[in-house]
Design a protein around this motif. Structure first.
Motif, PDB file in Angstrom:
ATOM      1  N   LEU A 347       0.827  -1.203   0.000  1.00  0.00           N
ATOM      2  CA  LEU A 347       0.000   0.000   0.000  1.00  0.00           C
ATOM      3  C   LEU A 347       0.862   1.254   0.000  1.00  0.00           C
ATOM      4  CD1 LEU A 347      -2.712  -1.063   2.614  1.00  0.00           C
ATOM      5  CD2 LEU A 347      -3.101  -0.623   0.173  1.00  0.00           C
ATOM      6  N   ARG A 348       1.873   1.260   0.857  1.00  0.00           N
ATOM      7  CA  ARG A 348       2.723   2.446   0.947  1.00  0.00           C
ATOM      8  C   ARG A 348       3.515   2.651  -0.334  1.00  0.00           C
ATOM      9  NH1 ARG A 348       7.331   4.065   5.507  1.00  0.00           N
ATOM     10  NH2 ARG A 348       7.105   6.311   5.219  1.00  0.00           N
ATOM     11  N   THR A 349       3.970   1.571  -0.943  1.00  0.00           N
ATOM     12  CA  THR A 349       4.726   1.677  -2.185  1.00  0.00           C
ATOM     13  C   THR A 349       3.861   2.246  -3.304  1.00  0.00           C
ATOM     14  OG1 THR A 349       6.188  -0.143  -1.582  1.00  0.00           O
ATOM     15  CG2 THR A 349       5.999   0.363  -3.932  1.00  0.00           C
ATOM     16  N   ARG A 350       2.651   1.724  -3.452  1.00  0.00           N
ATOM     17  CA  ARG A 350       1.770   2.234  -4.509  1.00  0.00           C
ATOM     18  C   ARG A 350       1.384   3.681  -4.248  1.00  0.00           C
ATOM     19  NH1 ARG A 350       0.048  -3.140  -3.985  1.00  0.00           N
ATOM     20  NH2 ARG A 350      -1.664  -2.621  -2.576  1.00  0.00           N
ATOM     21  N   LEU A 351       1.163   4.022  -2.990  1.00  0.00           N
ATOM     22  CA  LEU A 351       0.843   5.407  -2.653  1.00  0.00           C
ATOM     23  C   LEU A 351       2.021   6.324  -2.963  1.00  0.00           C
ATOM     24  CD1 LEU A 351      -1.105   7.449  -1.451  1.00  0.00           C
ATOM     25  CD2 LEU A 351      -0.273   6.822   0.830  1.00  0.00           C
ATOM     26  N   PHE A 352       3.233   5.857  -2.671  1.00  0.00           N
ATOM     27  CA  PHE A 352       4.420   6.659  -2.972  1.00  0.00           C
ATOM     28  C   PHE A 352       4.499   6.970  -4.460  1.00  0.00           C
ATOM     29  CE2 PHE A 352       8.822   6.936  -4.382  1.00  0.00           C
ATOM     30  CZ  PHE A 352       9.293   7.976  -3.596  1.00  0.00           C
ATOM     31  N   HIS A 353       4.255   5.982  -5.298  1.00  0.00           N
ATOM     32  CA  HIS A 353       4.351   6.205  -6.740  1.00  0.00           C
ATOM     33  C   HIS A 353       3.211   7.086  -7.252  1.00  0.00           C
ATOM     34  CE1 HIS A 353       7.855   3.771  -7.369  1.00  0.00           C
ATOM     35  NE2 HIS A 353       7.301   2.715  -6.790  1.00  0.00           N
ATOM     36  N   ARG A 354       2.017   6.939  -6.682  1.00  0.00           N
ATOM     37  CA  ARG A 354       0.919   7.841  -7.069  1.00  0.00           C
ATOM     38  C   ARG A 354       1.247   9.274  -6.686  1.00  0.00           C
ATOM     39  NH1 ARG A 354      -2.527   3.921  -4.850  1.00  0.00           N
ATOM     40  NH2 ARG A 354      -3.234   5.320  -3.185  1.00  0.00           N
ATOM     41  N   MET A 355       1.837   9.447  -5.505  1.00  0.00           N
ATOM     42  CA  MET A 355       2.194  10.793  -5.072  1.00  0.00           C
ATOM     43  C   MET A 355       3.361  11.358  -5.885  1.00  0.00           C
ATOM     44  SD  MET A 355      -0.010  11.824  -2.971  1.00  0.00           S
ATOM     45  CE  MET A 355       0.808  13.365  -2.503  1.00  0.00           C
ATOM     46  N   ALA A 356       4.260  10.498  -6.349  1.00  0.00           N
ATOM     47  CA  ALA A 356       5.339  10.987  -7.207  1.00  0.00           C
ATOM     48  C   ALA A 356       4.754  11.617  -8.468  1.00  0.00           C
ATOM     49  CB  ALA A 356       6.287   9.842  -7.559  1.00  0.00           C
ATOM     50  N   ALA A 357       3.711  10.997  -9.025  1.00  0.00           N
ATOM     51  CA  ALA A 357       3.034  11.575 -10.178  1.00  0.00           C
ATOM     52  C   ALA A 357       2.307  12.860  -9.790  1.00  0.00           C
ATOM     53  CB  ALA A 357       2.055  10.561 -10.768  1.00  0.00           C
ATOM     54  N   PHE A 358       1.708  12.864  -8.603  1.00  0.00           N
ATOM     55  CA  PHE A 358       1.025  14.069  -8.100  1.00  0.00           C
ATOM     56  C   PHE A 358       2.007  15.224  -7.983  1.00  0.00           C
ATOM     57  CE2 PHE A 358      -0.119  16.728  -4.457  1.00  0.00           C
ATOM     58  CZ  PHE A 358      -1.443  17.055  -4.724  1.00  0.00           C
ATOM     59  N   TRP A 359       3.203  14.957  -7.455  1.00  0.00           N
ATOM     60  CA  TRP A 359       4.179  16.030  -7.247  1.00  0.00           C
ATOM     61  C   TRP A 359       4.746  16.551  -8.566  1.00  0.00           C
ATOM     62  CZ3 TRP A 359       3.128  18.085  -3.037  1.00  0.00           C
ATOM     63  CH2 TRP A 359       2.973  17.386  -1.833  1.00  0.00           C
ATOM     64  N   GLU A 360       4.619  15.797  -9.643  1.00  0.00           N
ATOM     65  CA  GLU A 360       5.030  16.326 -10.936  1.00  0.00           C
ATOM     66  C   GLU A 360       4.107  17.448 -11.396  1.00  0.00           C
ATOM     67  OE1 GLU A 360       5.232  13.125 -13.696  1.00  0.00           O
ATOM     68  OE2 GLU A 360       7.035  12.235 -12.796  1.00  0.00           O
ATOM     69  N   GLU A 361       2.889  17.465 -10.886  1.00  0.00           N
ATOM     70  CA  GLU A 361       1.904  18.458 -11.299  1.00  0.00           C
ATOM     71  C   GLU A 361       1.646  19.526 -10.245  1.00  0.00           C
ATOM     72  OE1 GLU A 361      -1.610  16.375 -12.372  1.00  0.00           O
ATOM     73  OE2 GLU A 361      -0.668  15.268 -14.027  1.00  0.00           O
ATOM     74  N   HIS A 362       2.123  19.311  -9.020  1.00  0.00           N
ATOM     75  CA  HIS A 362       1.874  20.252  -7.928  1.00  0.00           C
ATOM     76  C   HIS A 362       3.149  20.464  -7.129  1.00  0.00           C
ATOM     77  CE1 HIS A 362      -2.016  18.200  -8.732  1.00  0.00           C
ATOM     78  NE2 HIS A 362      -2.486  19.430  -8.675  1.00  0.00           N
ATOM     79  N   ASP A 363       3.353  21.701  -6.677  1.00  0.00           N
ATOM     80  CA  ASP A 363       4.521  22.021  -5.853  1.00  0.00           C
ATOM     81  C   ASP A 363       4.221  21.885  -4.376  1.00  0.00           C
ATOM     82  OD1 ASP A 363       6.241  22.901  -8.071  1.00  0.00           O
ATOM     83  OD2 ASP A 363       4.806  24.552  -8.240  1.00  0.00           O
ATOM     84  N   LEU A 364       2.955  22.088  -4.005  1.00  0.00           N
ATOM     85  CA  LEU A 364       2.554  22.061  -2.599  1.00  0.00           C
ATOM     86  C   LEU A 364       1.167  21.458  -2.484  1.00  0.00           C
ATOM     87  CD1 LEU A 364       3.510  25.713  -1.540  1.00  0.00           C
ATOM     88  CD2 LEU A 364       4.735  23.660  -0.833  1.00  0.00           C
ATOM     89  N   LEU A 365       0.890  20.915  -1.318  1.00  0.00           N
ATOM     90  CA  LEU A 365      -0.451  20.485  -0.943  1.00  0.00           C
ATOM     91  C   LEU A 365      -0.819  21.211   0.336  1.00  0.00           C
ATOM     92  CD1 LEU A 365      -2.961  18.546  -0.881  1.00  0.00           C
ATOM     93  CD2 LEU A 365      -1.491  16.922   0.370  1.00  0.00           C
ATOM     94  N   ILE A 366      -2.020  21.802   0.383  1.00  0.00           N
ATOM     95  CA  ILE A 366      -2.502  22.404   1.629  1.00  0.00           C
ATOM     96  C   ILE A 366      -3.800  21.710   2.031  1.00  0.00           C
ATOM     97  CG2 ILE A 366      -1.362  24.627   1.329  1.00  0.00           C
ATOM     98  CD1 ILE A 366      -3.983  25.786   0.313  1.00  0.00           C
TER      99      ILE A 366
END
Length: 458
Positions: A347-366
């Motif tokens: 679960l953590r590994t898949r979440l990490f990779h999904r977030m890596a894609a998220f961070w390509e499109e966003h600089d910050l999360l609030i």
């Protein structure tokens, strides 16, 4: 000086460098403040006034070239951090009179930077839970409303900062223990990228969910303190080798900011939701490009709970000597199987990779730091949010502990107050190792809103 105990640490450092105040005088102002307000708030549970004054006088005698970046600044250490010659109880009756022989690494580094240790701050037993109460010292009260919780597990640190007892305090964070009390007490706290501030463990050296970090009243002070705490150490296998360098850029103009009001469907108290909902407009006024996102972090829940339970079973094999919250976690850990760990890692590994894609499109999360404002101090934890009944004492902290799973830096910054005057923080998150970006955005938000300058009523 007017109310010297409420000056920023950076301003105190300037006055000390200019010779306008001595370390001894600055310490005395804080000791006077502690004497006035701590008996009711119960934030500092072990005070070493004479020892601190000796250290302050020694600091005053140092030549200028021998003075560190925190020279003469009073600091309090969380009662989970070992301090040589100073009582360290871990919030447990078993260690009521325990005095370690050595300092924890972060204490060593803060001392080396010139900080003056004034004492220890309250924490729940072994830092378990986001409400600071234990059988040794009782509860820490919120300086903004002394019928309310100061949060936890670094609640004593946050309350001491908010009440002007110290300008700097350290803490630790597994599931929100730096961020939640900062939100509850209108101060700032940073959960650094794991390894940015190394922690040394003889039981779980590879455990990345629990990290030490700084707390302060301003983001500038947080940055100053992080600079003294951060840095590689061979005792941690995932210590960050690159030195921490603050971002010289102060603007957030052009940054791509993702706004999630509930991190994918978490219940949020209406008053908390109303305060945090004002944050996106602040970033937009500052020139950031803000987009509301439908972010699903729910996989983090199972992963966090499995790893937390496993860690507690490893750390606390003797259940009979534990309080109810710590015992529950350790009992859950005894039920963890190899299949559970495999599932959590997946679960953590898949979440990490999904977030890596998220961070390509966003600089910050609030997002919200906590799902509720400070709750009544007599309640052991939050059992219901906005009509949703919660299954256990961990569930109300999901907005913080889901972020812990991401291996990302996250800060809590004052975002406003409920109609009843209770503080609420906003959580600013960036990709792993982008601690400087979090602090840059936090400072911009802080300067634009000035909520952190609102002091407790007395």
């Amino acid at each position: 000086m007017t109310e010297p105990h409420y000056l920023s640490a950076t301003e105190m450092a300037r006055l000390l460098a200019a010779g306008e105040v001595s370390a001894a005088e600055l310490l005395q102002a804080h000791l006077d403040r502690i004497e006035r307000v701590n008996p009711e708030i119960n934030a500092i549970v072990t005070l070493v006034a004479e020892r601190a004054m000796d250290a302050a006088r020694a600091a005053d005698a140092l030549p200028r070239e021998a003075r560190g970046p925190l020279h003469g600044l009073p600091v309090a250490h969380k009662d989970l951090a070992d301090t040589a010659g100073i009582r360290t109880t871990y919030g447990s009756p078993l260690y009521r009179d325990h005095v370690p022989d050595t300092d924890e690494l972060l204490v060593t580094r803060l001392k080396a930077a010139g900080a003056i240790t004034v004492g220890k701050t309250n924490t729940p037993e072994y830092g378990t839970g986001s409400h600071t109460v234990n059988e040794v010292f009782g509860a820490t009260l919120n300086p903004y409303d002394r019928t309310r919780s100061a949060g936890g597990s670094s609640g004593g640190a946050a309350a001491a900062l908010a009440a002007g007892m110290v300008p700097l305090a350290d803490g630790s964070d597994m599931g929100g223990s730096l961020r939640n009390p900062a939100s509850f007490c209108n101060v700032v706290g940073l959960r650094p990228t794991p390894g940015r501030v190394p922690g040394i463990s003889d039981k779980a050296a590879w455990y990345t969910l629990a990290v030490p970090g700084p707390m302060a009243r301003t983001v500038g002070d947080l940055t100053l303190m992080l600079g003294a705490m951060a840095g590689y150490h061979p005792g941690s296998p995932f210590a960050v080798t690159e030195p921490f360098v603050p971002d010289p850029e102060e603007s957030v103009r052009g940054l791509r900011v993702a706004w999630s009001p509930d991190l994918g469907g978490l219940p949020v108290d209406p008053e908390t939701a109303a305060v945090t909902a004002t944050a996106p407009a602040v970033f937009e006024r500052l020139g950031a490009r803000v987009t509301q996102v439908a972010l699903d972090l729910s996989d983090a829940d199972d992963a966090f709970r499995v790893y937390r339970a496993w860690y507690y079973a490893l750390s606390f094999p003797d259940l009979d000597v534990l309080g109810p919250n710590t015992r529950w976690n350790a009992e859950q850990g005894r039920l963890v199987t190899g299949a559970d760990l495999a599932r959590a890692e997946g679960l953590r590994t898949r979440l990490f990779h999904r977030m890596a894609a998220f961070w390509e499109e966003h600089d910050l999360l609030i997002a919200p730091v906590s799902q509720v404002p400070p709750f009544p101090v007599e309640n052991p934890y939050v059992s219901e949010i906005n009509g949703v009944v919660l299954p256990d004492y961990l569930s109300w902290m999901r907005s913080a502990y889901w972020i812990s799973v991401l291996h990302a830096p996250a800060a809590s910054v004052p975002a406003g107050f409920t109609p009843g005057g209770l503080p609420v923080g906003v959580q600013i998150v960036a990709p792993p190792f982008a601690d400087a970006r979090v602090l840059r955005a936090a400072r911009a938000f802080e300067q634009a809103t000035l909520y952190g300058e609102r002091r407790p009523p007395r």
